[in-house]
Design a protein around this motif. Structure first.
Motif, PDB file in Angstrom:
ATOM      1  N   THR A  30       0.831  -1.204   0.000  1.00 26.33           N
ATOM      2  CA  THR A  30       0.000   0.000   0.000  1.00 26.33           C
ATOM      3  C   THR A  30       0.862   1.249   0.000  1.00 26.33           C
ATOM      4  N   CYS A  31       1.949   1.215   0.742  1.00 30.17           N
ATOM      5  CA  CYS A  31       2.881   2.339   0.776  1.00 30.17           C
ATOM      6  C   CYS A  31       3.483   2.577  -0.606  1.00 30.17           C
ATOM      7  N   LEU A  32       3.897   1.523  -1.272  1.00 28.58           N
ATOM      8  CA  LEU A  32       4.456   1.667  -2.618  1.00 28.58           C
ATOM      9  C   LEU A  32       3.403   2.200  -3.589  1.00 28.58           C
ATOM     10  N   GLN A  33       2.181   1.719  -3.475  1.00 25.16           N
ATOM     11  CA  GLN A  33       1.107   2.197  -4.350  1.00 25.16           C
ATOM     12  C   GLN A  33       0.858   3.692  -4.181  1.00 25.16           C
ATOM     13  N   SER A  34       1.090   4.196  -2.977  1.00 24.35           N
ATOM     14  CA  SER A  34       0.806   5.606  -2.718  1.00 24.35           C
ATOM     15  C   SER A  34       1.683   6.542  -3.535  1.00 24.35           C
ATOM     16  N   LEU A  35       2.766   6.035  -4.125  1.00 25.87           N
ATOM     17  CA  LEU A  35       3.586   6.864  -5.016  1.00 25.87           C
ATOM     18  C   LEU A  35       2.819   7.280  -6.265  1.00 25.87           C
ATOM     19  N   LEU A  36       1.741   6.575  -6.577  1.00 19.86           N
ATOM     20  CA  LEU A  36       0.985   6.838  -7.804  1.00 19.86           C
ATOM     21  C   LEU A  36      -0.358   7.509  -7.520  1.00 19.86           C
ATOM     22  N   PRO A  52       2.832   7.192   5.992  1.00 27.51           N
ATOM     23  CA  PRO A  52       3.905   7.344   6.985  1.00 27.51           C
ATOM     24  C   PRO A  52       4.957   6.238   6.928  1.00 27.51           C
ATOM     25  N   LEU A  53       4.604   5.067   6.427  1.00 29.23           N
ATOM     26  CA  LEU A  53       5.563   3.970   6.336  1.00 29.23           C
ATOM     27  C   LEU A  53       6.717   4.281   5.383  1.00 29.23           C
ATOM     28  N   ALA A  54       6.520   5.254   4.503  1.00 31.03           N
ATOM     29  CA  ALA A  54       7.548   5.585   3.517  1.00 31.03           C
ATOM     30  C   ALA A  54       8.861   6.000   4.168  1.00 31.03           C
ATOM     31  N   ALA A  55       8.795   6.638   5.324  1.00 31.52           N
ATOM     32  CA  ALA A  55      10.013   7.114   5.979  1.00 31.52           C
ATOM     33  C   ALA A  55      10.983   5.981   6.263  1.00 31.52           C
ATOM     34  N   GLN A  56      10.468   4.811   6.607  1.00 28.24           N
ATOM     35  CA  GLN A  56      11.341   3.675   6.895  1.00 28.24           C
ATOM     36  C   GLN A  56      11.472   2.706   5.731  1.00 28.24           C
ATOM     37  N   LEU A  57      10.575   2.782   4.761  1.00 31.14           N
ATOM     38  CA  LEU A  57      10.592   1.827   3.658  1.00 31.14           C
ATOM     39  C   LEU A  57      11.459   2.278   2.496  1.00 31.14           C
ATOM     40  N   HIS A  58      11.669   3.582   2.308  1.00 28.97           N
ATOM     41  CA  HIS A  58      12.244   4.035   1.042  1.00 28.97           C
ATOM     42  C   HIS A  58      13.650   3.512   0.803  1.00 28.97           C
ATOM     43  N   SER A  59      14.470   3.393   1.838  1.00 30.93           N
ATOM     44  CA  SER A  59      15.836   2.884   1.645  1.00 30.93           C
ATOM     45  C   SER A  59      15.816   1.419   1.215  1.00 30.93           C
ATOM     46  N   GLU A  60      14.985   0.609   1.869  1.00 30.89           N
ATOM     47  CA  GLU A  60      14.863  -0.798   1.499  1.00 30.89           C
ATOM     48  C   GLU A  60      14.310  -0.946   0.089  1.00 30.89           C
ATOM     49  N   ALA A  61      13.315  -0.112  -0.254  1.00 27.31           N
ATOM     50  CA  ALA A  61      12.704  -0.192  -1.578  1.00 27.31           C
ATOM     51  C   ALA A  61      13.703   0.172  -2.670  1.00 27.31           C
TER      52      ALA A  61
END
Length: 204
Positions: A30-36, A52-61
């Motif tokens: 869902t966090c990744l989908q929010s980019l679109l 809000p999960l993007a703050a911790q997910l973006h490096s891993e992604a």
């Protein structure tokens, strides 16, 4: 990564395949989908506001190749979905023969394929979806959410047609591609983005 540097983020084709691969996405998906969700790519602050999960997910992604960083914001699809759909899906087929179908088996768009064949392929996709669901209930998940290709030659070198299921905001779709599937293609992200922005337009 220096998060003070002006960067924008966008899904890669691999990230799009991961993000839209389930009818009930995980929080990560869902966090990744929010980019679109907007009309342009998001920077980290905007992405974090959207999820809000993007703050911790973006490096891993980034490390997994699900997203890419951009030096300037990419603009989203601004054409009417009906106008650009056939061009986007055609780019995903080695033969430029493609169909976008609803989960229920209705043809929503086609390129290089006559309407009768597109309707038949759309119905076949829905039938395969029903088959996969039945097998999953029996305990076999091998075909429940995966892709399937059909071949005309015994060498299995190049598929004649491939079926790819995906879900946008709970709505199921099938991407049906003739010849070699070219899904490692930015056009795939454009397709997800266009459908995401269109919202519930094709829901039945």
């Amino acid at each position: 990564m220096d998060t003070n540097t002006a960067l924008w983020f966008m899904l890669t084709p691999a990230g799009g395949l991961h993000a839209f691969s389930q009818s009930e996405p995980t929080p990560e998906q869902t966090c990744l989908q929010s980019l679109l969700t907007g009309d342009r790519a998001l920077d980290l602050s905007d992405w974090t506001r959207a999820s809000p999960l993007a703050a911790q997910l973006h490096s891993e992604a980034l490390a997994k190749g699900w997203i890419q960083s951009l030096g300037r914001p990419m603009q989203g699809p601004d054409a009417n979905l009906d106008d650009f759909l056939q061009h986007v899906i055609a780019a995903l087929s080695g033969e430029r023969r493609a169909v976008l179908a609803s989960g229920e088996g209705f043809c929503l768009g086609r390129a290089g394929i006559e309407q009768d064949e597109a309707d038949a392929l759309s119905a076949a996709a829905a039938d395969f979806g029903d088959f996969s669901t039945r097998q999953a209930r029996r305990g076999w998940d091998g075909a429940a959410t995966g892709f399937v290709s059909f071949h005309r030659d015994a060498e299995f070198l190049l598929p004649s047609v491939s079926f790819m299921p995906f879900w946008v905001d709970g709505t199921g779709y099938w991407l049906i591609l003739g010849g070699e599937p070219l899904v490692n293609n930015p056009a795939l992200v454009e397709l997800f983005w266009g459908l995401k922005v269109a919202g519930t337009r094709f829901q039945r």
